[in-house]
Design an enzyme around this catalytic site. Structure first.
Site, short mmCIF file in Angstrom:
data_model
loop_
_atom_site.label_atom_id
_atom_site.label_comp_id
_atom_site.label_asym_id
_atom_site.label_seq_id
_atom_site.Cartn_x
_atom_site.Cartn_y
_atom_site.Cartn_z
N ASP A 55 0.82 -1.20 0.00
CA ASP A 55 0.00 0.00 0.00
C ASP A 55 0.86 1.26 0.00
O ASP A 55 2.08 1.21 0.21
CB ASP A 55 -0.90 0.03 1.24
N TYR A 110 6.51 -10.08 6.99
CA TYR A 110 6.39 -8.63 7.20
C TYR A 110 6.86 -8.28 8.60
O TYR A 110 6.78 -9.09 9.54
CB TYR A 110 4.94 -8.17 7.05
#
Length: 267
Positions: A55, A110
């Site tokens: 994003d 992540y």
């Protein structure tokens, strides 16, 4: 031949990874650079693919792209980096003809970083123990039509260093806002506003509660794993990238010191 490249980037100045009309995106810059270098003329015909779509504001250490090319020299990290800003290719691999950067991945990792002041790290560490395994993450994602919300979380770890909390999550796949919403849940637990029992109910979907995602700037794509891919580090490209990163670090450190001066002067 089919090539895969490993890239890092700072997402702060880009509108996410995926190409969008009228705004700067990481993918847009990469594809333009590949076209300008003559490495890829048509991304569709080159069967271009990327490991993930981060994003706006999200960073990466290990984004992976793959494409067919007749110009391997023009596709090397050192060539690509000459056309890019705050995006650094640093390794490459020749891959099988059916390799797809997204579909061939077997695991992604992540890291989310958040300021730990006022948070109970022990409660957060205890809470994350319920995440490993296969679960329905519908309470922790922005649901996209037609996409399953089932994910297999392989590992979760939490550590604290210099006042910051580092949350590392590895899974077979991630969904939109999944890590950032998990981070929101853990922050609520660290603040004492929610508990592990609440988290368990959210995870087994006996409870439904809307969670806002934490800020995107604290998230980085750390790793994408593939079976049988042997990466070749482009030493020149990596060293040049490290030089640029060092300069950026110094500039940000100066800004940090100036903020400290302003803060202390106002007290």
């Amino acid at each position: 031949m089919r090539l895969a490249l490993k890239l890092a980037y700072l997402g702060t100045e880009y509108y996410g990874y995926q190409i969008q009309p009228g705004v700067p995106t990481i993918e847009g810059k990469i594809l333009k650079a590949l076209r300008d270098l003559g490495a890829v003329k048509n991304p569709s015909k080159a069967r271009y693919s990327a490991a993930g779509r981060t994003d706006r504001g999200v960073h990466a250490l290990c984004q992976v792209i793959a494409f067919d090319t007749d110009a391997p020299d023009a596709s090397m990290p050192r060539a690509l980096n000459s056309q890019l800003e705050r995006i650094w290719a640093y390794a490459w691999a020749q891959v099988e003809a059916d390799f797809n950067a997204r579909k061939s991945a077997i695991e992604r990792g992540y890291r989310y970083m958040l300021w730990g002041k006022g948070l109970d790290i022990a409660k957060i560490k205890d809470a994350v123990s319920i995440f490993p395994g296969t679960h329905d993450f519908r309470n922790f994602v922005n649901i996209e039509k037609g996409k399953s919300t089932i994910c297999d979380v392989r590992s979760v770890s939490v550590r604290e260093q210099d006042g910051w909390i580092y949350i590392d999550i590895a899974a077979n796949r991630f969904l939109w806002h999944m890590v950032r919403k998990i981070a929101t849940a853990l922050k609520l637990i660290g603040k004492g506003e929610r508990d592990k029992e609440w988290l368990g109910k959210m995870l087994d979907t006996t409870l439904s509660e809307s969670l806002p995602p934490l800020d995107s700037h604290g998230l980085i794509l750390k790793e994408v794993r593939y079976p049988d891919v042997k990466w070749n580090v482009d030493t020149y490209a990596r060293n040049r990238a490290l030089e640029e990163l060092h300069e950026l670090f110094i500039n940000h450190e100066i800004t940090s010191k100036m903020l400290e001066e302003i803060e202390s002067g106002m007290q």
